[in-house]
Design an enzyme around this catalytic site. Structure first.
Site, PDB file in Angstrom:
ATOM      1  N   GLN A 230       0.824  -1.206   0.000  1.00  0.00           N
ATOM      2  CA  GLN A 230       0.000   0.000   0.000  1.00  0.00           C
ATOM      3  C   GLN A 230       0.862   1.262   0.000  1.00  0.00           C
ATOM      4  O   GLN A 230       1.909   1.298   0.621  1.00  0.00           O
ATOM      5  CB  GLN A 230      -0.911  -0.004   1.227  1.00  0.00           C
ATOM      6  CG  GLN A 230      -1.985  -1.060   1.164  1.00  0.00           C
ATOM      7  CD  GLN A 230      -3.005  -0.898   2.267  1.00  0.00           C
ATOM      8  OE1 GLN A 230      -3.989  -0.180   2.135  1.00  0.00           O
ATOM      9  NE2 GLN A 230      -2.786  -1.587   3.372  1.00  0.00           N
TER      10      GLN A 230
ATOM     11  N   GLN B  25       2.144 -11.826  10.054  1.00  0.00           N
ATOM     12  CA  GLN B  25       2.592 -10.628   9.331  1.00  0.00           C
ATOM     13  C   GLN B  25       1.771  -9.399   9.693  1.00  0.00           C
ATOM     14  O   GLN B  25       2.276  -8.288   9.755  1.00  0.00           O
ATOM     15  CB  GLN B  25       2.509 -10.884   7.816  1.00  0.00           C
ATOM     16  CG  GLN B  25       3.131  -9.806   6.945  1.00  0.00           C
ATOM     17  CD  GLN B  25       2.237  -9.421   5.778  1.00  0.00           C
ATOM     18  OE1 GLN B  25       1.132  -8.931   5.968  1.00  0.00           O
ATOM     19  NE2 GLN B  25       2.722  -9.638   4.572  1.00  0.00           N
TER      20      GLN B  25
ATOM     21  N   HIS C 217       0.902  -3.615  11.147  1.00  0.00           N
ATOM     22  CA  HIS C 217       2.043  -4.426  11.589  1.00  0.00           C
ATOM     23  C   HIS C 217       2.448  -4.217  13.051  1.00  0.00           C
ATOM     24  O   HIS C 217       3.599  -4.474  13.412  1.00  0.00           O
ATOM     25  CB  HIS C 217       3.243  -4.212  10.657  1.00  0.00           C
ATOM     26  CG  HIS C 217       2.951  -4.583   9.238  1.00  0.00           C
ATOM     27  ND1 HIS C 217       2.715  -5.867   8.834  1.00  0.00           N
ATOM     28  CD2 HIS C 217       2.805  -3.807   8.123  1.00  0.00           C
ATOM     29  CE1 HIS C 217       2.460  -5.882   7.544  1.00  0.00           C
ATOM     30  NE2 HIS C 217       2.500  -4.647   7.090  1.00  0.00           N
TER      31      HIS C 217
ATOM     32  N   SER D 257       4.665  -6.343   2.587  1.00  0.00           N
ATOM     33  CA  SER D 257       3.370  -6.317   3.262  1.00  0.00           C
ATOM     34  C   SER D 257       2.285  -6.916   2.370  1.00  0.00           C
ATOM     35  O   SER D 257       2.324  -8.102   2.053  1.00  0.00           O
ATOM     36  CB  SER D 257       3.037  -4.882   3.692  1.00  0.00           C
ATOM     37  OG  SER D 257       1.887  -4.847   4.511  1.00  0.00           O
ATOM     38  N   LEU D 258       1.317  -6.125   1.915  1.00  0.00           N
ATOM     39  CA  LEU D 258       0.290  -6.623   0.990  1.00  0.00           C
ATOM     40  C   LEU D 258       0.924  -7.335  -0.197  1.00  0.00           C
ATOM     41  O   LEU D 258       0.386  -8.330  -0.706  1.00  0.00           O
ATOM     42  CB  LEU D 258      -0.565  -5.460   0.483  1.00  0.00           C
ATOM     43  CG  LEU D 258      -1.430  -5.782  -0.736  1.00  0.00           C
ATOM     44  CD1 LEU D 258      -2.610  -6.636  -0.345  1.00  0.00           C
ATOM     45  CD2 LEU D 258      -1.868  -4.529  -1.450  1.00  0.00           C
TER      46      LEU D 258
ATOM     47  N   ARG E 275      -9.044  -8.453   4.534  1.00  0.00           N
ATOM     48  CA  ARG E 275      -7.879  -8.016   5.313  1.00  0.00           C
ATOM     49  C   ARG E 275      -7.959  -6.510   5.557  1.00  0.00           C
ATOM     50  O   ARG E 275      -7.750  -6.024   6.672  1.00  0.00           O
ATOM     51  CB  ARG E 275      -6.597  -8.378   4.575  1.00  0.00           C
ATOM     52  CG  ARG E 275      -5.281  -8.018   5.283  1.00  0.00           C
ATOM     53  CD  ARG E 275      -4.107  -8.517   4.443  1.00  0.00           C
ATOM     54  NE  ARG E 275      -2.805  -8.258   5.037  1.00  0.00           N
ATOM     55  CZ  ARG E 275      -2.016  -7.225   4.725  1.00  0.00           C
ATOM     56  NH1 ARG E 275      -2.412  -6.321   3.838  1.00  0.00           N
ATOM     57  NH2 ARG E 275      -0.833  -7.087   5.308  1.00  0.00           N
TER      58      ARG E 275
END
Length: 312
Positions: free
Chosen positions: A12, A250, A201, A92-93, A117
């Site tokens: 993102q 994660q 996170h 991440s994503l 999510r």
């Protein structure tokens, strides 16, 4: 399969209205977006091509849009080149994008999963409660220490180790502010608040992770056919159960991006292609290891550059 080539997928923050506009008439890209649209029940290409930006930037829309964009570019690459990376990873994503490209998840399942999510992340922490900030020019251990001292019963921690001298912290808004002040006092060049409503996170995402774990049980995960280095352990897991565990963890654990890139270099990777909108990861690679050549693949010109890079 190239021994020295890695592909990486952004997270993102890389999304923009009109991303992938060069491929408006590309059949592979458009079919990928149609597949995602059918799974989600709305026109994903219309959202990314026309906006509005306010909607595209809502995390439950951002996540499926970015994942679809990266997968579309990956499919385009596979259709025109026989050269594949020996190892891949996502920020991440972007880890979900990587897992689709490694055939662990189907695109239809993945876009629905990351939509949820995003929803779980947004609802687990009410707007105005959490915050994130980028700390520039301070050693990792000094930032971790500042977060420990600033917590005072609240949550604040280092959550994105993006490159040496660039670390993102997240948690309760007041605690992030306190940690930022301590980082400045310890010698940080800058502390920049990030325009996000979700403190990703960190421990505040544990509730969202628990909800996501339930969704995982409804979806088929397959064994990867490419090595995918995860964010949490900096390990390429082959077992589906371990891949799931790492994805759940994660959500409330740091993204160890610097270590991922260092692990690539240690395995002899000299070329990296960033598959997705923007050039965020390319910029981080330069700060982590200048010996690695990296290009971002997201339009016709960069597609040509990527093809030239892997031929070298």
């Amino acid at each position: 399969m190239q021994k020295k080539l890695a592909f990486i997928f952004p997270g993102q923050g890389s999304q923009t209205v009109a991303m992938l506009s060069d491929f408006e008439n590309n059949e592979i890209v458009q079919n990928t977006f149609k597949e995602a649209s059918q799974a989600l029940g709305y026109d994903v290409w219309q959202l990314v091509s026309q906006g509005p930006a306010e909607k595209l930037n809502q995390t439950n829309y951002t996540q499926p849009a970015l994942l679809t964009a990266s997968v579309a570019l990956w499919r385009l690459w596979v259709s025109i080149s026989t050269i594949k990376p020996s190892i891949i990873a996502g920020h991440s994503l972007g880890e979900y994008s990587a897992l689709v490209c490694a055939n662990v998840l189907s695109l239809s399942d993945a876009v629905q999963l990351v939509e949820k999510r995003g929803e779980f992340m947004q609802t687990s922490v009410p707007e105005g409660i959490g915050a994130m900030a980028a700390v520039i020019g301070l050693a990792d251990d000094a930032i971790i220490s500042a977060c420990n001292d600033a917590a005072q019963g609240q949550v604040v921690s280092a959550v994105n180790f993006n490159s040496p001298g660039q670390v993102v912290i997240a948690g309760h808004k007041e605690a992030v502010t306190r940690a930022g002040e301590l980082c400045k006092a310890a010698g940080a060049k800058r502390v920049l608040p990030l325009p996000v409503s979700v403190p990703s996170h960190c421990a505040l995402m544990k509730d969202a992770a628990d909800k996501l774990a339930i969704e995982f049980e409804k979806i088929n995960f397959s064994t990867p056919d490419l090595l995918v280095v995860n964010n949490v352990d900096v390990i390429a897991q082959a077992e589906v159960s371990e891949i799931k565990k790492a994805l759940i963890k994660q959500l409330y654990s740091p993204v160890r991006w610097t270590e991922i890139v260092e692990s690539f270099a240690a395995q002899g990777v000299t070329q990296i292609v960033e598959v997705g909108p923007g050039k965020v990861l390319q910029g981080l690679i330069k700060r982590i290891d200048k010996s690695i050549n990296c290009v971002s693949l997201n339009d016709n010109l960069s597609l040509e550059k990527a093809q030239e890079l892997v031929k070298e």
